[in-house]
Design a protein around this motif. Sequence first.
Motif, PDB file in Angstrom:
ATOM      1  N   HIS B 549       3.995  12.004  -3.400  1.00 21.96           N
ATOM      2  CA  HIS B 549       5.328  11.835  -2.837  1.00 21.96           C
ATOM      3  C   HIS B 549       5.326  12.183  -1.361  1.00 21.96           C
ATOM      4  O   HIS B 549       5.971  11.554  -0.560  1.00 21.96           O
ATOM      5  N   ARG B 551       2.867  12.076   0.790  1.00 23.73           N
ATOM      6  CA  ARG B 551       2.211  11.047   1.579  1.00 23.73           C
ATOM      7  C   ARG B 551       3.144   9.861   1.773  1.00 23.73           C
ATOM      8  O   ARG B 551       3.197   9.262   2.823  1.00 23.73           O
ATOM      9  N   GLU B 552       3.833   9.511   0.705  1.00 25.43           N
ATOM     10  CA  GLU B 552       4.655   8.321   0.807  1.00 25.43           C
ATOM     11  C   GLU B 552       5.815   8.542   1.765  1.00 25.43           C
ATOM     12  O   GLU B 552       6.217   7.644   2.480  1.00 25.43           O
ATOM     13  N   HIS B 556       0.999   9.356   7.924  1.00 24.18           N
ATOM     14  CA  HIS B 556      -0.218   8.803   7.344  1.00 24.18           C
ATOM     15  C   HIS B 556      -1.116   9.885   6.784  1.00 24.18           C
ATOM     16  O   HIS B 556      -1.026  11.044   7.141  1.00 24.18           O
ATOM     17  N   ASP B 557      -1.988   9.459   5.917  1.00 26.52           N
ATOM     18  CA  ASP B 557      -3.004  10.328   5.349  1.00 26.52           C
ATOM     19  C   ASP B 557      -3.814  10.988   6.467  1.00 26.52           C
ATOM     20  O   ASP B 557      -4.373  10.309   7.314  1.00 26.52           O
ATOM     21  N   ARG B 585       8.878   2.090   4.061  1.00 24.83           N
ATOM     22  CA  ARG B 585       8.091   3.311   4.230  1.00 24.83           C
ATOM     23  C   ARG B 585       7.757   3.520   5.689  1.00 24.83           C
ATOM     24  O   ARG B 585       7.851   4.622   6.207  1.00 24.83           O
ATOM     25  N   ARG B 589       8.593   6.710   7.943  1.00 24.33           N
ATOM     26  CA  ARG B 589       7.574   7.417   8.718  1.00 24.33           C
ATOM     27  C   ARG B 589       7.967   7.492  10.179  1.00 24.33           C
ATOM     28  O   ARG B 589       7.856   8.519  10.811  1.00 24.33           O
TER      29      ARG B 589
END
Lengths: 237, 601
Positions: B549, B551-552, B556-557, B585, B589
């Motif tokens: 969750h 990360r989403e 970014h990773d 998304r 972000r």
Amino acid sequence: MALLEIENLHTYYGNIHALKGISLEVEKGEVVCLIGSNGAGKSTTLKTVSGLIRPRQGTIRFEGEEVIFLPAHEIARGGVVHVPEGRRCFAQLSVEENLELGAYSRNDKAAIREDLAHVYELFPRLKERRKQYSGTLSGGEQQMLAMGRGLMARPRVLLLDEPSMGLAPVLVDQIFEVIKTLHDEGTTILLVEQNAHMALQVADRGYVIQTGEIVLSDDAKALQHNEMIQRVYLGLA
Amino acid sequence: MRQRAQGKSPLRRAIDVGLIGSIPALLLALVGMVDAFSNRYLLEESVSTGQVMLAVVALIVGYLAARRISLPAQTVATKIGYGAVAGLMVGLVLALLLFIGEVVGINLRKVLVNASPALYEILAFNQAPAVGMLLLALMGTLLGALGGALFVMPARLRSAIITGITVIILLALLRDIVKLVFQQYEPTTALYRFLFTPNGGLTKIGLLLAFLLPAAADYVWSAGRPTLDRRYHALPDGTQKSVRWVGLAVAFILLLLFPTIFGRFPSEAMNNVILLGIMMGLGLNIVVGFAGMLDLGYVGFFAIGAYTMALLTSPQVGGGMNFWTALPFSLLASMIAGIILGIPVLKMRGDYLAIVTLGFGEIIRVLVLSDALRPWFYGAPGITGVPAPNVGGMLLNNPETLYYLLIAVMGLTLFISLRLRDSRLGRAWMAVREDEDVAEAMGINLVVTKLMAFATGATMAGLGGAIFAAKLGSIVPQTFNLLISVNALAVIIIGGMGSVPGVVVGALLLIGLPEVLREFAEYRLWVYGALLVAMMLFKPEGFWPDEGHRRELTEHDPEETPQAPGPADPPLPPGTVRDRAAVARADIRATHTEDEAGLDE
């Protein structure tokens, strides 16, 4: 006896008659493509085969056995593996977890590891991103993941729904390269595509579907040279 | 919004921020919270926590004004100035309230019952209205400027100051409990007398110490932490593991000593946190967080567990079993109920599922309340005489001993939750949560998977209910209302959907804080609502989110290293349609990055 035999399939969405008696066959080791325009019933055919939609009438035989009354998960366990349109990866799981879920119905750990290695070989990009959450992948990568996830189930027949949709030309080429490789490895594929040009290049045979009916079926080569196909689907004169 | 605001002068925008910020301040005053907290003092008997609330609002408004309006190139004084202007607006609006109520003499109480003379006195700092109004404006300006200063100063210093402020406010709010705990022992009693005045809040020295020590600790910790982290990661894997184990062991011992150290009242509060927060949260988390099915009737299973326990054990209704013999029946009953509810809702998703389960919860309550079923469920008066749990002949009939049972059961449910999450079944739940159709096409049996989620969640609720009945000794139907479901759901949302540690954090915040602030329980729902709205705006993934969750919903990773653009992923040509979720998304972000960039300045 063909691996997958579909006869006189009628599927409805409520009152809308979406499939009006589809019949088609896929032999073992073949790549068969189903081409047609938007709304012709290509995806509906695949969904009906994989059990996600129930037909009103018709038969679907897989390895000679009637599968029409089986629930979707049992059809999947039988080896009919559906890679749905629009990728639909499990966004909150990592690439590797997605792939592991592909092998959900299998218990042979050693073979699963082998297949995982094979998928990474086919799609090196996925290996680079194996810990990454699939929701953060690009569209092309997600398509690779969806295909890889399908392959993890060791499909006896792979149902590919619009693998090239929304992808850049370079990626489309790549995806079709992989389909060719899978074909060479002996994977049976029923491919649904709007991109008739590419689909007919990799397929052995093809069916043309229009408003829920098969209007034409022939060898891929022959279809490529068919005047109607050239005009309607290939955009040639 | 942003575009339109560009056209206004910075001063005008500072005023706007201040005016918007004065809304929460007005609200706090007019819902009566300021008055309710007026006899908990921060400093001796002069500054009340009610006033502190308003001060905190002004502080935050000042900070936000400086953050939103100032440009990097502007001088420190200008930035602080924006904060001061915004803070002044908060002060002026409150002064206006005082003016209307006291000077003009319009009786606002006809509509706003809490606009009482007591409130005006607090707002006026117990001075004449005119002086009070001046003071309000002055304090607002000062606090706004302080907020602006917070923005200007280095992040480490800011964090230290915020820590210090939080500690003193908590100490003042929790004075009664601190008193109870400290007065158990000689040395701590002396410490208490040193820190607090007999009837009011902290002493001057106490206030200073309570502010400075935590602030200094925070400052040193944030300085030393990177080094510590580096050293820890430099350790060999084996040693890292043992360090973690030692940490866990220390935490476990502290947990076991909790009732001894803190005494009865905190133990009781902790029991409620575990029972109503953690256990209910963990159970519901399986259904909602793992499997993604919104269940609003969770209280139904809790009630079934409780009623089974009561009916089987209470001698008044011919029970007579002891706790442990009745417990399996409680679990079984709620599990079966879970499956029975599960079957008809298998095909439902989202809102429809929520409505049906909501109905289920109510049905259970109405059934046990009904006169027709009185011969079996004893109707509105409920069932009394439920015996306390016994362990080896000892009755666990006080909070301190019951605590150990609850800790044990909590440990068990935590363990089960964590193991389930990483199991094959857990994966299947998550696949169903993400995409039912694809999950099915992967060979996941939706029926079994969903029913397992309902059954497991229901069993955990039943366990909670059984202990609840035995703990209280009596149950009445009206206890089992929607609020228990809402509590559990809120715990999950605040903690972070699908996150097991998140449930613990959420429970401590949402159940723990109201427990220790019991006299203000009437504001509990108000705070709930405010907290939920704030969470959704600022931290939609929860306090301790599940990795996926997080990360989403955030950036970014971090593991994703920028790579040379390989042939596999050329930039998409303009106009390429990407799927909507990905675009959404990306938007989320983008907003987050912007916020964080603002914070980092």
